[in-house]
Design a protein around this motif. Structure first.
Motif, short mmCIF file in Angstrom:
data_model
loop_
_atom_site.label_atom_id
_atom_site.label_comp_id
_atom_site.label_asym_id
_atom_site.label_seq_id
_atom_site.Cartn_x
_atom_site.Cartn_y
_atom_site.Cartn_z
N GLY A 1 0.52 15.89 8.56
CA GLY A 1 0.88 14.57 9.08
C GLY A 1 -0.19 13.52 8.83
O GLY A 1 -0.14 12.43 9.41
N GLU A 2 -1.13 13.81 7.95
CA GLU A 2 -2.23 12.90 7.66
C GLU A 2 -1.92 12.08 6.41
O GLU A 2 -1.21 12.53 5.52
CB GLU A 2 -3.52 13.67 7.42
CG GLU A 2 -3.94 14.54 8.58
CD GLU A 2 -4.97 15.59 8.18
OE1 GLU A 2 -5.69 16.03 9.09
OE2 GLU A 2 -5.06 15.96 6.99
N ASN A 3 -2.48 10.87 6.37
CA ASN A 3 -2.35 10.03 5.18
C ASN A 3 -3.26 10.56 4.09
O ASN A 3 -4.41 10.88 4.33
CB ASN A 3 -2.74 8.59 5.50
CG ASN A 3 -1.83 7.94 6.51
OD1 ASN A 3 -0.86 8.53 6.95
ND2 ASN A 3 -2.14 6.73 6.89
N GLU B 1 0.86 -1.19 0.00
CA GLU B 1 0.00 0.00 0.00
C GLU B 1 0.89 1.24 0.00
O GLU B 1 1.91 1.27 0.69
CB GLU B 1 -0.89 0.00 1.25
CG GLU B 1 -1.80 1.19 1.37
CD GLU B 1 -2.69 1.14 2.60
OE1 GLU B 1 -3.52 2.04 2.74
OE2 GLU B 1 -2.56 0.20 3.41
N PHE B 2 0.52 2.24 -0.79
CA PHE B 2 1.24 3.51 -0.85
C PHE B 2 0.32 4.63 -0.40
O PHE B 2 -0.89 4.58 -0.64
CB PHE B 2 1.67 3.83 -2.29
CG PHE B 2 2.83 3.05 -2.79
CD1 PHE B 2 4.13 3.48 -2.55
CD2 PHE B 2 2.64 1.88 -3.51
CE1 PHE B 2 5.21 2.77 -3.04
CE2 PHE B 2 3.72 1.16 -4.00
CZ PHE B 2 5.01 1.61 -3.75
N TRP B 3 0.90 5.66 0.23
CA TRP B 3 0.18 6.89 0.51
C TRP B 3 1.17 8.02 0.69
O TRP B 3 2.36 7.81 0.91
CB TRP B 3 -0.76 6.76 1.72
CG TRP B 3 -0.06 6.53 3.03
CD1 TRP B 3 0.37 7.48 3.91
CD2 TRP B 3 0.26 5.27 3.63
NE1 TRP B 3 0.94 6.88 5.01
CE2 TRP B 3 0.88 5.54 4.86
CE3 TRP B 3 0.06 3.95 3.23
CZ2 TRP B 3 1.32 4.52 5.70
CZ3 TRP B 3 0.52 2.93 4.08
CH2 TRP B 3 1.13 3.23 5.29
N ILE B 4 0.64 9.23 0.58
CA ILE B 4 1.42 10.45 0.81
C ILE B 4 1.10 10.93 2.22
O ILE B 4 -0.05 10.87 2.65
CB ILE B 4 1.05 11.54 -0.21
CG1 ILE B 4 1.50 11.11 -1.62
CG2 ILE B 4 1.67 12.90 0.15
CD1 ILE B 4 0.99 12.03 -2.73
N ILE B 5 2.11 11.42 2.92
CA ILE B 5 1.86 12.08 4.21
C ILE B 5 1.86 13.57 3.92
O ILE B 5 2.85 14.12 3.43
CB ILE B 5 2.91 11.72 5.26
CG1 ILE B 5 2.83 10.22 5.55
CG2 ILE B 5 2.71 12.55 6.52
CD1 ILE B 5 3.60 9.74 6.71
N ARG C 1 -0.13 21.87 1.01
CA ARG C 1 -0.72 20.72 1.67
C ARG C 1 0.03 19.42 1.40
O ARG C 1 0.20 18.59 2.29
CB ARG C 1 -2.17 20.57 1.22
CG ARG C 1 -2.90 19.50 1.96
CD ARG C 1 -4.40 19.66 1.85
NE ARG C 1 -5.01 18.58 2.58
CZ ARG C 1 -5.89 17.75 2.08
NH1 ARG C 1 -6.30 17.90 0.85
NH2 ARG C 1 -6.40 16.80 2.81
N LEU C 2 0.48 19.22 0.16
CA LEU C 2 1.07 17.94 -0.22
C LEU C 2 2.59 17.96 -0.36
O LEU C 2 3.23 16.91 -0.29
CB LEU C 2 0.44 17.44 -1.52
CG LEU C 2 -1.07 17.21 -1.45
CD1 LEU C 2 -1.60 16.82 -2.81
CD2 LEU C 2 -1.41 16.16 -0.42
N THR D 1 6.62 13.28 0.85
CA THR D 1 6.81 12.19 1.80
C THR D 1 5.86 11.07 1.43
O THR D 1 4.64 11.23 1.46
CB THR D 1 6.58 12.65 3.25
OG1 THR D 1 7.50 13.71 3.55
CG2 THR D 1 6.80 11.52 4.22
N LEU D 2 6.45 9.95 1.06
CA LEU D 2 5.71 8.79 0.58
C LEU D 2 5.92 7.65 1.56
O LEU D 2 7.02 7.44 2.06
CB LEU D 2 6.27 8.40 -0.80
CG LEU D 2 5.56 7.36 -1.62
CD1 LEU D 2 4.18 7.86 -2.03
CD2 LEU D 2 6.38 7.04 -2.86
N CYS D 3 4.85 6.93 1.85
CA CYS D 3 4.95 5.75 2.71
C CYS D 3 4.50 4.53 1.94
O CYS D 3 3.62 4.60 1.08
CB CYS D 3 4.06 5.90 3.94
SG CYS D 3 4.72 7.03 5.15
#
Length: 161
Positions: free
Chosen positions: A99-101, A91-95, A136-137, A144-146
């Motif tokens: 600090g939110e996904n 799974e990928f998401w941006i922070i 915002r991003l 920042t990618l998780c």
């Protein structure tokens, strides 16, 4: 077979799943969007308990092919493993700056990874949307990618009496 039939034996099967999350920050990200870099590759990483399986992340700021040129493409790659294939979900998401996904995408099934194989999303997020919300991003021009990886490990069964 009747529902009220009494069991004459039992068993238990355990499937081990190891999950971990890798956070990757790319500084001066806006400089990558003008075609200067075809792809950006993270440092290699592994599950804390084991370095037998090594991974990396790969970002294509201008898409990974002609079809995805207006998108940011993201991939998880298997760099090293002692035993192939490695079965995993990802799974990928941006922070975002709060600090939110944001913009979470995950694999729908468990997939097999062979050594040097990459899997991910060639249409992860629209480039225009990413840059229309820089405060915002892309706080301080950083992306920042998780990536969460869940690896299916050993399977063992135990017969009962």
């Amino acid at each position: 077979m009747s529902r009220d039939m009494e069991a004459t034996g039992w068993g238990y099967t355990h499937i081990r799943v190891d999950s971990f999350c890798h956070k990757w920050t790319i500084s001066h990200f806006s400089f990558c969007m003008d075609g200067i870099r075809e792809k950006i590759i993270s440092a290699k990483f592994s599950l804390e308990a084991s370095d037998k399986v090594e991974w990396c992340l790969r970002v294509h700021p201008n898409g990974s092919d002609e079809e995805s040129r207006n998108y940011l493409s993201v991939y998880l790659g298997l760099l090293h493993c002692q035993k192939s294939p490695v079965w995993a979900k990802y799974e990928f998401w941006i922070i975002n700056s709060q600090g939110e996904n944001f913009q979470s995408m995950k694999s729908t099934n468990i997939v097999s990874f062979q050594k040097n194989q990459y899997r991910g999303f060639k249409r992860f997020i629209l480039r225009d949307f990413l840059f229309s919300n820089p405060q915002r991003l892309l706080a301080e021009d950083q992306l920042t990618l998780c990536c969460k990886v869940s690896i299916v490990g050993s399977v063992f069964g135990m017969p009962g009496q």
